[in-house]
Design an enzyme around this catalytic site. Structure first.
Site, PDB file in Angstrom:
ATOM      1  N   PHE A  42      -3.577  -0.013  15.527  1.00 15.51           N
ATOM      2  CA  PHE A  42      -3.984   1.357  15.848  1.00 15.51           C
ATOM      3  C   PHE A  42      -5.503   1.448  15.714  1.00 15.51           C
ATOM      4  CE2 PHE A  42      -5.201   3.123  11.695  1.00 15.51           C
ATOM      5  CZ  PHE A  42      -4.730   2.129  10.850  1.00 15.51           C
TER       6      PHE A  42
ATOM      7  N   HIS B 245      -8.175  -4.699   4.895  1.00 20.10           N
ATOM      8  CA  HIS B 245      -8.901  -3.947   3.878  1.00 20.10           C
ATOM      9  C   HIS B 245      -7.946  -3.144   2.991  1.00 20.10           C
ATOM     10  CE1 HIS B 245      -8.324  -2.109   7.726  1.00 20.10           C
ATOM     11  NE2 HIS B 245      -8.534  -0.900   7.281  1.00 20.10           N
TER      12      HIS B 245
ATOM     13  N   ASP C 240      -8.663   6.227   1.358  1.00 20.93           N
ATOM     14  CA  ASP C 240      -9.436   6.639   2.523  1.00 20.93           C
ATOM     15  C   ASP C 240     -10.081   5.381   3.098  1.00 20.93           C
ATOM     16  OD1 ASP C 240     -10.130   9.235   3.876  1.00 20.93           O
ATOM     17  OD2 ASP C 240     -12.104   8.310   3.806  1.00 20.93           O
TER      18      ASP C 240
ATOM     19  N   THR D 113      -0.544  10.963   0.482  1.00 19.70           N
ATOM     20  CA  THR D 113      -0.640  10.689   1.915  1.00 19.70           C
ATOM     21  C   THR D 113       0.550  11.326   2.611  1.00 19.70           C
ATOM     22  OG1 THR D 113      -0.834   8.949   3.594  1.00 19.70           O
ATOM     23  CG2 THR D 113       0.668   8.516   1.799  1.00 19.70           C
TER      24      THR D 113
ATOM     25  N   LYS E 108      -1.875  -9.118  10.204  1.00 20.58           N
ATOM     26  CA  LYS E 108      -2.980  -8.193   9.907  1.00 20.58           C
ATOM     27  C   LYS E 108      -2.862  -7.708   8.461  1.00 20.58           C
ATOM     28  CE  LYS E 108      -4.792  -3.588  10.611  1.00 20.58           C
ATOM     29  NZ  LYS E 108      -4.623  -2.242  11.135  1.00 20.58           N
TER      30      LYS E 108
HETATM   31  P1  IMP Z   1      -7.453   6.573   7.038  1.00 20.27           P
HETATM   32  O1  IMP Z   1      -8.358   7.062   5.955  1.00 20.27           O
HETATM   33  O2  IMP Z   1      -6.596   5.403   6.616  1.00 20.27           O
HETATM   34  O3  IMP Z   1      -6.669   7.674   7.682  1.00 20.27           O
HETATM   35  O4  IMP Z   1      -8.406   5.969   8.186  1.00 20.27           O
HETATM   36  C1  IMP Z   1      -9.377   6.777   8.850  1.00 20.27           C
HETATM   37  C2  IMP Z   1      -9.662   6.218  10.232  1.00 20.27           C
HETATM   38  O5  IMP Z   1     -10.271   4.910  10.128  1.00 20.27           O
HETATM   39  C3  IMP Z   1      -8.435   6.008  11.112  1.00 20.27           C
HETATM   40  O6  IMP Z   1      -8.118   7.183  11.829  1.00 20.27           O
HETATM   41  C4  IMP Z   1      -8.903   4.904  12.058  1.00 20.27           C
HETATM   42  O7  IMP Z   1      -9.686   5.442  13.098  1.00 20.27           O
HETATM   43  C5  IMP Z   1      -9.814   4.073  11.171  1.00 20.27           C
HETATM   44  N1  IMP Z   1      -9.031   2.965  10.554  1.00 20.27           N
HETATM   45  C6  IMP Z   1      -8.682   2.855   9.250  1.00 20.27           C
HETATM   46  N2  IMP Z   1      -7.975   1.728   9.041  1.00 20.27           N
HETATM   47  C7  IMP Z   1      -7.889   1.112  10.246  1.00 20.27           C
HETATM   48  C8  IMP Z   1      -7.254  -0.104  10.665  1.00 20.27           C
HETATM   49  O8  IMP Z   1      -6.623  -0.849   9.913  1.00 20.27           O
HETATM   50  N3  IMP Z   1      -7.386  -0.389  11.972  1.00 20.27           N
HETATM   51  C9  IMP Z   1      -8.069   0.392  12.852  1.00 20.27           C
HETATM   52  N4  IMP Z   1      -8.640   1.539  12.522  1.00 20.27           N
HETATM   53  C10 IMP Z   1      -8.560   1.897  11.209  1.00 20.27           C
END
Ligand code: IMP
Length: 190
Positions: free
Chosen positions: A148, A176, A68, A7, A171
């Site tokens: 976010f 998740h 992801d 990451t 949170k």
């Molecule tokens: P990533 O794979 O963790 O980068 O998540 C991909 C996308 O999913 C992010 O750009 C957010 O739009 C959405 N997302 C993932 N986790 C969260 C969270 O905890 N809160 C809100 N949006 C999330």
């Protein structure tokens, strides 16, 4: 054991380092010499997580894990899902993503949704997947300023506040990502 977390997100790295303790020598992508953008071209969250871990293993032969995540909305047949980051188009805008989501859900009574995280760990060429899910509903308008992404419109089951109305710790305890990381850590410490 040396382990790379695939990451570039410093917050995620700090969180997982604290959970892992000093039993593991956690490396960033840059520390293993990976400066290129790792492709994420699969059509599932699990697929993208595996693709990132596999890329690091095949190009750098370093044990690693990749995560992801995405938001799955039942009334939208699981969208935005793997497209969560760029749902509202490029460049990424959390505000456009949320607005499009609310527009697409106008008039829908089924507001059930979940955040899903899949972590893929590759250890000496063996792949292991760990999943974390946070169930909830999508509100009709944003609430709160924390967090976010979709946090202002996501209210986890059992709470009357959105993720954006919670402290980071609150949170973090039910997210998740945390659930998936806990499974990874339990596996690594075995
Ligand atoms: P990533 O794979 O963790 O980068 O998540 C991909 C996308 O999913 C992010 O750009 C957010 O739009 C959405 N997302 C993932 N986790 C969260 C969270 O905890 N809160 C809100 N949006 C999330």
């Amino acid at each position: 054991m040396t382990l790379c977390f695939a990451t570039n997100n410093a917050n995620k790295l700090a969180e997982i380092s604290a959970m892992l303790g000093d039993q593991f020598d956690l490396k960033t992508l840059q520390e293993i010499g990976c400066f290129e953008e790792i492709p994420e071209t699969q059509d599932t969250i699990a697929g993208n997580s595996r693709q990132k871990a596999q890329y690091v293993w095949e190009h750098f032969r370093v044990n690693c894990f990749a995560d992801d995540s995405g938001l799955e909305v039942d009334a939208l047949d699981g969208a935005p899902g793997v497209h969560s980051a760029y749902y509202g188009g490029h460049p990424r805008s959390y505000e456009r993503n949320v607005n499009l989501l609310l527009t697409n859900l106008e008039g829908k009574t089924d507001r059930k949704a979940r955040f899903r995280t899949v972590i893929t760990l590759v250890l000496d060429g063996q792949y292991h997947a760990f999943e974390g899910v946070a169930e909830g509903v999508i509100l009709t308008e944003p609430r709160g300023t924390g967090g976010f992404g979709y946090d202002p419109v996501f209210q986890p089951d059992g709470y009357d506040r959105t993720f954006a109305e919670m402290s980071l710790d609150e949170k973090g305890a039910i997210s998740h990502r945390r659930k998936a990381f806990e499974k990874l850590i339990a596996f690594l410490k075995k």
